[in-house]
Design a protein around this motif. Sequence first.
Motif, PDB file in Angstrom:
ATOM      1  N   ASN A 199      48.714  35.919  49.477  1.00  0.00           N
ATOM      2  CA  ASN A 199      49.475  35.969  48.236  1.00  0.00           C
ATOM      3  C   ASN A 199      48.924  35.010  47.174  1.00  0.00           C
ATOM      4  OD1 ASN A 199      51.630  37.130  46.816  1.00  0.00           O
ATOM      5  ND2 ASN A 199      52.847  35.283  47.131  1.00  0.00           N
ATOM      6  N   ALA A 200      48.534  33.818  47.579  1.00  0.00           N
ATOM      7  CA  ALA A 200      48.013  32.846  46.622  1.00  0.00           C
ATOM      8  C   ALA A 200      46.746  33.370  45.949  1.00  0.00           C
ATOM      9  CB  ALA A 200      47.741  31.514  47.314  1.00  0.00           C
ATOM     10  N   ASP A 201      45.872  33.957  46.725  1.00  0.00           N
ATOM     11  CA  ASP A 201      44.627  34.457  46.146  1.00  0.00           C
ATOM     12  C   ASP A 201      44.823  35.767  45.392  1.00  0.00           C
ATOM     13  OD1 ASP A 201      42.599  32.415  46.718  1.00  0.00           O
ATOM     14  OD2 ASP A 201      43.283  32.748  48.762  1.00  0.00           O
ATOM     15  N   LEU A 202      45.863  36.521  45.723  1.00  0.00           N
ATOM     16  CA  LEU A 202      46.222  37.671  44.884  1.00  0.00           C
ATOM     17  C   LEU A 202      46.575  37.172  43.493  1.00  0.00           C
ATOM     18  CD1 LEU A 202      46.959  40.568  44.174  1.00  0.00           C
ATOM     19  CD2 LEU A 202      49.195  40.169  45.246  1.00  0.00           C
ATOM     20  N   HIS A 203      47.333  36.089  43.413  1.00  0.00           N
ATOM     21  CA  HIS A 203      47.687  35.527  42.105  1.00  0.00           C
ATOM     22  C   HIS A 203      46.446  35.014  41.377  1.00  0.00           C
ATOM     23  CE1 HIS A 203      51.994  36.046  42.180  1.00  0.00           C
ATOM     24  NE2 HIS A 203      51.948  35.732  43.469  1.00  0.00           N
ATOM     25  N   TYR A 204      45.490  34.462  42.128  1.00  0.00           N
ATOM     26  CA  TYR A 204      44.231  34.047  41.521  1.00  0.00           C
ATOM     27  C   TYR A 204      43.507  35.255  40.915  1.00  0.00           C
ATOM     28  CZ  TYR A 204      39.411  33.000  40.858  1.00  0.00           C
ATOM     29  OH  TYR A 204      38.169  32.913  40.283  1.00  0.00           O
ATOM     30  N   LEU A 205      43.412  36.357  41.672  1.00  0.00           N
ATOM     31  CA  LEU A 205      42.733  37.560  41.167  1.00  0.00           C
ATOM     32  C   LEU A 205      43.439  38.120  39.939  1.00  0.00           C
ATOM     33  CD1 LEU A 205      41.797  39.476  44.439  1.00  0.00           C
ATOM     34  CD2 LEU A 205      40.241  38.332  42.843  1.00  0.00           C
ATOM     35  N   LEU A 206      44.772  38.123  39.958  1.00  0.00           N
ATOM     36  CA  LEU A 206      45.527  38.589  38.793  1.00  0.00           C
ATOM     37  C   LEU A 206      45.230  37.710  37.583  1.00  0.00           C
ATOM     38  CD1 LEU A 206      48.930  39.407  40.511  1.00  0.00           C
ATOM     39  CD2 LEU A 206      47.402  41.055  39.398  1.00  0.00           C
ATOM     40  N   GLY A 207      45.200  36.405  37.784  1.00  0.00           N
ATOM     41  CA  GLY A 207      44.881  35.489  36.684  1.00  0.00           C
ATOM     42  C   GLY A 207      43.471  35.692  36.162  1.00  0.00           C
ATOM     43  N   LEU A 208      42.532  35.921  37.069  1.00  0.00           N
ATOM     44  CA  LEU A 208      41.151  36.172  36.663  1.00  0.00           C
ATOM     45  C   LEU A 208      41.063  37.448  35.829  1.00  0.00           C
ATOM     46  CD1 LEU A 208      38.105  35.504  36.832  1.00  0.00           C
ATOM     47  CD2 LEU A 208      38.046  36.865  38.931  1.00  0.00           C
ATOM     48  N   ALA A 209      41.730  38.507  36.273  1.00  0.00           N
ATOM     49  CA  ALA A 209      41.702  39.769  35.535  1.00  0.00           C
ATOM     50  C   ALA A 209      42.335  39.607  34.151  1.00  0.00           C
ATOM     51  CB  ALA A 209      42.422  40.861  36.320  1.00  0.00           C
ATOM     52  N   ARG A 210      43.454  38.901  34.069  1.00  0.00           N
ATOM     53  CA  ARG A 210      44.103  38.676  32.769  1.00  0.00           C
ATOM     54  C   ARG A 210      43.236  37.819  31.859  1.00  0.00           C
ATOM     55  NH1 ARG A 210      49.125  37.530  36.162  1.00  0.00           N
ATOM     56  NH2 ARG A 210      50.086  39.579  36.301  1.00  0.00           N
ATOM     57  N   ASP A 211      42.614  36.788  32.436  1.00  0.00           N
ATOM     58  CA  ASP A 211      41.751  35.900  31.658  1.00  0.00           C
ATOM     59  C   ASP A 211      40.554  36.665  31.090  1.00  0.00           C
ATOM     60  OD1 ASP A 211      40.719  33.358  30.665  1.00  0.00           O
ATOM     61  OD2 ASP A 211      39.274  33.489  32.315  1.00  0.00           O
ATOM     62  N   THR A 212      39.908  37.473  31.925  1.00  0.00           N
ATOM     63  CA  THR A 212      38.756  38.227  31.419  1.00  0.00           C
ATOM     64  C   THR A 212      39.189  39.192  30.322  1.00  0.00           C
ATOM     65  OG1 THR A 212      38.963  39.844  33.201  1.00  0.00           O
ATOM     66  CG2 THR A 212      37.398  38.052  33.543  1.00  0.00           C
ATOM     67  N   ASN A 213      40.307  39.882  30.527  1.00  0.00           N
ATOM     68  CA  ASN A 213      40.793  40.805  29.497  1.00  0.00           C
ATOM     69  C   ASN A 213      41.096  40.080  28.194  1.00  0.00           C
ATOM     70  OD1 ASN A 213      40.528  43.121  30.957  1.00  0.00           O
ATOM     71  ND2 ASN A 213      42.690  43.383  31.368  1.00  0.00           N
ATOM     72  N   SER A 214      41.694  38.901  28.277  1.00  0.00           N
ATOM     73  CA  SER A 214      42.027  38.160  27.057  1.00  0.00           C
ATOM     74  C   SER A 214      40.773  37.719  26.306  1.00  0.00           C
ATOM     75  CB  SER A 214      42.914  36.955  27.375  1.00  0.00           C
ATOM     76  OG  SER A 214      42.164  35.939  28.013  1.00  0.00           O
ATOM     77  N   ARG A 215      39.651  37.624  27.017  1.00  0.00           N
ATOM     78  CA  ARG A 215      38.379  37.260  26.378  1.00  0.00           C
ATOM     79  C   ARG A 215      37.554  38.481  25.996  1.00  0.00           C
ATOM     80  NH1 ARG A 215      35.486  32.568  29.504  1.00  0.00           N
ATOM     81  NH2 ARG A 215      35.284  34.148  31.101  1.00  0.00           N
ATOM     82  N   GLY A 216      38.144  39.672  26.108  1.00  0.00           N
ATOM     83  CA  GLY A 216      37.440  40.889  25.731  1.00  0.00           C
ATOM     84  C   GLY A 216      36.458  41.389  26.767  1.00  0.00           C
ATOM     85  N   ILE A 217      36.619  40.964  28.005  1.00  0.00           N
ATOM     86  CA  ILE A 217      35.750  41.376  29.110  1.00  0.00           C
ATOM     87  C   ILE A 217      36.527  42.354  29.982  1.00  0.00           C
ATOM     88  CG2 ILE A 217      34.485  40.602  31.156  1.00  0.00           C
ATOM     89  CD1 ILE A 217      34.302  37.814  29.786  1.00  0.00           C
ATOM     90  N   THR A 218      35.934  43.483  30.286  1.00  0.00           N
ATOM     91  CA  THR A 218      36.563  44.466  31.161  1.00  0.00           C
ATOM     92  C   THR A 218      36.479  43.997  32.605  1.00  0.00           C
ATOM     93  OG1 THR A 218      35.993  46.264  29.658  1.00  0.00           O
ATOM     94  CG2 THR A 218      36.483  46.874  31.928  1.00  0.00           C
ATOM     95  N   PHE A 219      37.611  43.987  33.301  1.00  0.00           N
ATOM     96  CA  PHE A 219      37.668  43.626  34.715  1.00  0.00           C
ATOM     97  C   PHE A 219      38.000  44.887  35.492  1.00  0.00           C
ATOM     98  CE2 PHE A 219      39.688  42.326  38.629  1.00  0.00           C
ATOM     99  CZ  PHE A 219      38.927  41.253  39.033  1.00  0.00           C
TER     100      PHE A 219
END
Length: 145
Positions: free
Chosen positions: A58-78
């Motif tokens: 679960n902890a690393d699922l939250h990490y992956l979700l954060g990574l995907a949101r972060d990349t999207n916010s920077r205009g990077i497709t995840f």
Amino acid sequence: MHSTFEIHIRRYGATPHVTPVGELDVDCDQAPNDVRMALDHGVAVVACDMRRLTFLDNADLHYLLGLARDTNSRGITFFAYNWQAQPEQLLDRTDDLALPDGQGRRTAPTRILRRPLRQAAASVRAADTTRAGTDGRRRQVAALP
């Protein structure tokens, strides 16, 4: 108990291809940070092949979700694909437990990790239709169909 986990990152042009291998759990604290380090200014798409990820907590699922949101916010497709049984079951359970929003709608929190590439790219384009011009000023760019 210490698990065996690796992240392989290969870069092809503006796209890092990320392949997690093994069990991604709390004992793997440094490996996911290697992905963030690979995201420099020239990255357009992050492609994550999950076929060799056999376990996700679960902890690393939250990490992956954060990574995907972060990349999207920077205009990077995840884009993540080839999910295996246990990680996909965790995604399903997480979505099943999602609470309704203020209007009574349930939104799957893991949808950002399950989008097809076309939808992931369209989402980034829709969220950021402006890019910096070469002179430093912001300008509108046409969103691709």
